[in-house]
Design a protein around this motif. Structure first.
Motif, mmCIF file in Angstrom:
data_model
loop_
_atom_site.group_PDB
_atom_site.id
_atom_site.type_symbol
_atom_site.label_atom_id
_atom_site.label_comp_id
_atom_site.label_asym_id
_atom_site.label_seq_id
_atom_site.Cartn_x
_atom_site.Cartn_y
_atom_site.Cartn_z
ATOM 1 N N ARG A 297 -2.738 -5.207 -2.900
ATOM 2 C CA ARG A 297 -3.506 -4.082 -2.346
ATOM 3 C C ARG A 297 -2.636 -3.202 -1.458
ATOM 4 O O ARG A 297 -2.767 -1.970 -1.483
ATOM 5 N N GLY B 2 -0.773 -1.044 -3.740
ATOM 6 C CA GLY B 2 -1.543 -0.287 -4.729
ATOM 7 C C GLY B 2 -1.263 -0.689 -6.151
ATOM 8 O O GLY B 2 -1.318 0.151 -7.066
ATOM 9 N N SER C 14 -2.809 -3.553 -7.668
ATOM 10 C CA SER C 14 -3.778 -4.556 -8.113
ATOM 11 C C SER C 14 -4.100 -4.400 -9.595
ATOM 12 O O SER C 14 -4.369 -5.380 -10.296
ATOM 13 N N HIS C 15 -4.074 -3.147 -10.076
ATOM 14 C CA HIS C 15 -4.395 -2.907 -11.488
ATOM 15 C C HIS C 15 -3.331 -3.475 -12.426
ATOM 16 O O HIS C 15 -3.598 -3.656 -13.620
ATOM 17 N N ALA D 150 -16.184 -0.328 -9.476
ATOM 18 C CA ALA D 150 -15.045 0.523 -9.136
ATOM 19 C C ALA D 150 -14.148 0.746 -10.339
ATOM 20 O O ALA D 150 -13.576 1.826 -10.508
ATOM 21 N N LEU E 218 -12.227 4.260 -11.506
ATOM 22 C CA LEU E 218 -10.767 4.309 -11.491
ATOM 23 C C LEU E 218 -10.217 4.486 -12.902
ATOM 24 O O LEU E 218 -9.252 5.222 -13.118
ATOM 25 N N THR F 299 -1.518 8.315 -7.476
ATOM 26 C CA THR F 299 -1.571 7.912 -6.071
ATOM 27 C C THR F 299 -2.469 8.829 -5.261
ATOM 28 O O THR F 299 -3.307 8.386 -4.472
ATOM 29 N N LEU G 203 -6.454 9.236 -7.060
ATOM 30 C CA LEU G 203 -7.331 8.077 -6.989
ATOM 31 C C LEU G 203 -7.482 7.531 -5.573
ATOM 32 O O LEU G 203 -8.253 6.602 -5.349
ATOM 33 N N LEU G 204 -6.753 8.108 -4.614
ATOM 34 C CA LEU G 204 -6.876 7.664 -3.223
ATOM 35 C C LEU G 204 -8.303 7.838 -2.689
ATOM 36 O O LEU G 204 -8.841 6.925 -2.059
ATOM 37 N N SER H 132 -10.494 5.078 -4.157
ATOM 38 C CA SER H 132 -10.141 3.783 -3.574
ATOM 39 C C SER H 132 -10.727 3.638 -2.178
ATOM 40 O O SER H 132 -11.228 2.571 -1.806
ATOM 41 N N PHE I 288 -13.202 0.593 -1.672
ATOM 42 C CA PHE I 288 -12.517 -0.520 -1.022
ATOM 43 C C PHE I 288 -12.299 -0.325 0.471
ATOM 44 O O PHE I 288 -11.903 -1.271 1.161
ATOM 45 N N ALA J 66 -6.689 2.361 1.246
ATOM 46 C CA ALA J 66 -5.817 2.766 0.141
ATOM 47 C C ALA J 66 -4.380 2.658 0.624
ATOM 48 O O ALA J 66 -4.116 2.452 1.808
#
Length: 773
Positions: free
Chosen positions: A240, A243, A245-246, A351, A355, A389, A392-393, A396, A400, A403
């Protein structure tokens, strides 16, 4: 004159309207009945056949989508465990549908019931059950069928600022009940399911672990078959912070890599055996092979939303290729979006949906076609990572609470290495386990070496500034505006004033913050289940009192609730951490909070217990922040250090017009000893001692304090029966407004300078959604 032909909207517009209709339902506090939604859906579908204008058909599509989503939501709620069966032992036969996880001797898994009964009566359980088995005598296996005695409850989660929504997740994933296995003579395994993808996943994961060792296998198993059971909390924290995790679990891009591998294999066959082209055209066979490989990989991955979305897009391209038609990227994305919304409209609650589709859509919209050569490819890669980055901030932050700005650099290195080196080597190694076993070990060892080298780099980058940014109160309009600004900022050349897109981020970057004036303060009693955690804020300082529980899995509510809540409330630093006493439900999350805020002064009721160190809180110690006085009134210097609950720090926070009394777990004897100290003319808000235990909140104590508001921090349907009915009655008889976090979620309290204390917000009541109890 011929009649004007009926006009149908474009596929992209239809998908956008269908998404808007589906999303509109998710903000409702209650849903219409299934019958009413069905009637409206049929009427709108029939009506769409008659209008000549595309706008009317779009309106009909909106109604159809809204009704379809409402039907799915209502059916999902109706399938939940009946209230009458909560807390009752039932027998269930069913099959394990995921990969069971073991934490020490405790197992957790999802069971899909085939049959359930209470005594001699059969009961209906239509949906998955998430279970824990404490001190499990055997390790459950994927695809096994079991008969188990269960104690169940309806899905219910904690509701806090910045916290995750467990009830929403349960609805989206089809979880109808949660509970644990009860010991009983009838518990036992019944056999195996005939065909089950989870069994294949477990077998492949076991093979990887056997070849490269447990430590090196934990990341490769996640990439190969989506098995994240071996990942630690530190692993997820590093991911995390960077950035990425995906990239750990199987992403849509990895499915695309698998599809390319399938097409490449067929291309090699046609190159080796040119006569194959005389029997069937190469392109349709290539496309079908790519779809087959991608489909198999998606099944092994557990068919998560990113993989399903990519698989649907590949299927659209394959169908177009086989039909000798052109399928553009926008059309493929729109068809995939429509397919997901038709099959599972509740996917908009996750989410991953936003995303996934937002990321692909923005890449298609903003990235020009790459030129030839390495330089053009590197330029496109840099631009794509910068776009992802920034764009999608906001999403996120919405889902979550945090970010990562370091994600730009992390993904520039990690994404190509994982997608083009680690994943192909891992998949090749898994394939060799079946057809060429001697090659599997070296291939997996190479993949593990590359992944370990990258992980070492990510561990160091996780300590850089900017790895965890948070924005208080990032409302939906701020998120939408910032995302639109990102699309404007990165739009292709030709769009005027692109740089002005950066201004759309200002509401997100500079949110309003209501700071108490001098002599006033605010407090949040957080929802931590059976435990306690309170955040207190003055004009320029923040104090945390208790941090919730910790669990055998290594997870604690300091990490899971307190820190996300502090982020959501815009807290940059805390000045003091008070741990009332050493019991886990009060001190369990203290180490997580102390690690994030190492400079905070710490006061402990039982310095000899717990994972953090600090000064003992003693009666008489006091200080002042911003016109608000803080003073400990218990324990005294001579109190018995072995008292446990009765060693709780009792903290009085006194503003200009009101007082907050934080009492920990004190019992009747301490309450009697403090009666002379507690008298105060200012209106008092009280956290009820010991969560509302019948052995606390004595009549004399309640009469002396005479709180205007009493709040019990307790778990829903907790096994202790807190707060006890007699305690609730005692406070209400004294004129107190009684509230419980079990019913209200987190509770925000205001202590104005010139007015009586009041409740500003109850999270479960103010954020009503149809999926919340």
């Amino acid at each position: 004159m011929d009649a004007e032909p009926a006009r149908w909207p474009s596929l992209s517009r239809l998908a956008g309207v269908f998404l808007a209709g589906t999303l509109s339902v998710q903000y409702l506090p209650t849903l219409p009945s299934v019958g009413l939604s069905t009637a409206l859906l049929v009427a709108a579908s029939a009506g769409s056949m008659f209008p000549r204008r595309a706008s009317w058909r779009l309106a009909a599509a909106f109604v159809v989508a809204a009704c379809w989503a409402a039907i799915h939501g209502a059916v999902g709620m109706e399938r939940r465990l009946p209230v009458a069966l909560e807390g009752v032992d039932v027998m269930v036969e069913g099959r394990i549908v995921d990969l069971p996880a073991m934490r020490g001797t405790d197992a957790s898994f999802v069971l899909r019931p085939d049959k359930a009964w209470l005594g001699d009566e059969t009961i209906d359980l239509d949906g998955d059950i998430r279970l824990s088995w404490f001190r499990a005598p055997v390790v459950p296996g994927a695809c096994e069928r079991w008969r188990l005695a269960l104690r169940l409850r309806r899905p219910r989660g904690m509701v806090n600022p910045g916290g995750s929504d467990a009830e929403r997740v349960a609805l989206q994933r089809g979880i109808v009940a949660m509970g644990y296995v009860r010991d009983g003579p009838r518990n036992g395994v019944l056999g195996y399911v005939g065909v089950c993808a989870a069994c294949w996943r477990e077998h492949i994961a076991g093979g990887i672990e056997q070849l490269v060792g447990m430590d090196d296998a934990r990341l490769l198993k996640a990439l190969a078959v989506g098995d994240v059971r071996g990942l630690t909390l530190d692993d997820w924290d590093i991911a995390r912070a960077n950035g990425v995790s995906h990239l750990i679990a199987i992403s849509g891009f990895h499915v695309g890599v698998a599809a390319v591998a399938g097409t490449g294999f067929v291309a090699a066959l046609y190159a080796l055996f040119p006569a194959l082209a005389l029997r069937s055209a190469r392109r349709p066979v290539q496309a079908s092979a790519g779809l087959a490989v991608a489909g198999a990989y998606s099944v092994l991955a557990g068919l998560g939303l990113p993989t399903v979305r990519t698989l649907l897009m590949i299927a659209v391209v394959v169908l177009a290729t086989c039909a000798r038609r052109q399928a553009g990227g926008a059309s493929a994305l729109a068809l995939a979006l429509l397919a997901v919304l038709v099959v599972d409209p509740l996917s908009v609650l996750s989410a991953g949906f936003w995303l996934s589709f937002s990321g692909v859509g923005l890449l298609m919209l903003c990235l020009p076609r790459a030129g030839r050569g390495v330089r053009a490819w590197l330029t496109e890669l840099l631009r794509a990572q910068l776009l992802m980055t920034v764009a999608l901030l906001p999403i996120s932050l919405w889902f979550f609470g945090t970010a990562s700005l370091v994600g730009l650099l992390s993904n520039l290195v990690a994404a190509p290495l994982v997608s083009f080196v680690v994943v192909p080597l891992t998949l090749a190694g898994c394939l060799c386990m079946a057809i060429a076993a001697p090659l599997a070990g070296p291939l997996l060892a190479l993949a593990a070496g590359a992944m370990n080298a990258q992980w070492w780099m990510l561990e160091h980058m996780a300590t850089w500034p900017g790895t965890r940014i948070s924005v208080p109160g990032s409302g939906v309009w701020r998120v939408m505006l910032a995302t639109a600004g990102a699309a404007w900022l990165f739009a292709p050349r030709g769009l005027p004033l692109r740089a002005f897109g950066a201004f759309a981020f200002l509401p997100l970057a500079l949110p309003g913050r209501d700071v108490p004036e001098s002599g006033a303060f605010r407090a949040w009693v957080l929802d931590v289940g059976q435990g306690l955690a309170v955040v207190v804020r003055t004009a320029g300082h923040t104090l945390v009192y208790d941090t919730g529980a910790s669990f055998a899995s290594g997870f604690d509510l300091g990490m899971g609730v307190v820190l996300p809540s502090l982020d959501a409330l815009g807290t940059r630093d805390i000045d003091a951490l008070v741990v009332s006493h050493g019991d886990s439900d009060h001190a369990g999350g203290a180490s997580s909070v102390a690690s994030r805020y190492p400079d905070a002064v710490r006061y402990l009721g039982e310095p000899s217990r717990g994972a953090v160190t600090g000064a003992a809180c003693e009666a008489g110690h006091a200080w002042e922040w911003d016109g608000v006085r803080f003073r400990f009134i218990h324990p005294g210097p001579g109190d018995d250090p072995g008292k446990g609950n009765d060693r709780s720090c009792v903290l009085s926070i006194e503003g200009h017009s009101g007082r907050l009394l934080l009492t920990g777990d004190i019992g009747a004897s301490v309450e009697r000893s403090l009666r002379d100290v507690l008298a105060d003319e200012r209106p008092t808000v009280l956290t009820v001692p010991h969560h509302g235990s019948r052995y606390s909140s004595t009549a004399g104590f309640v009469d002396t304090v005479s709180p205007v508001i009493a709040i019990a921090s307790a778990g829903w349907r907790n096994r202790f029966g807190h707060p006890h009915a007699s305690v609730v009655a005692r406070y209400r008889d004294a004129g107190s407004a009684f509230h419980s976090t079990a019913v209200d979620g987190a509770i925000e309290l205001t202590f104005p300078r010139d007015a009586a204390p009041d409740i500003a917000r109850r999270w479960r009541q103010s954020s009503r959604r149809y999926w919340r109890e």
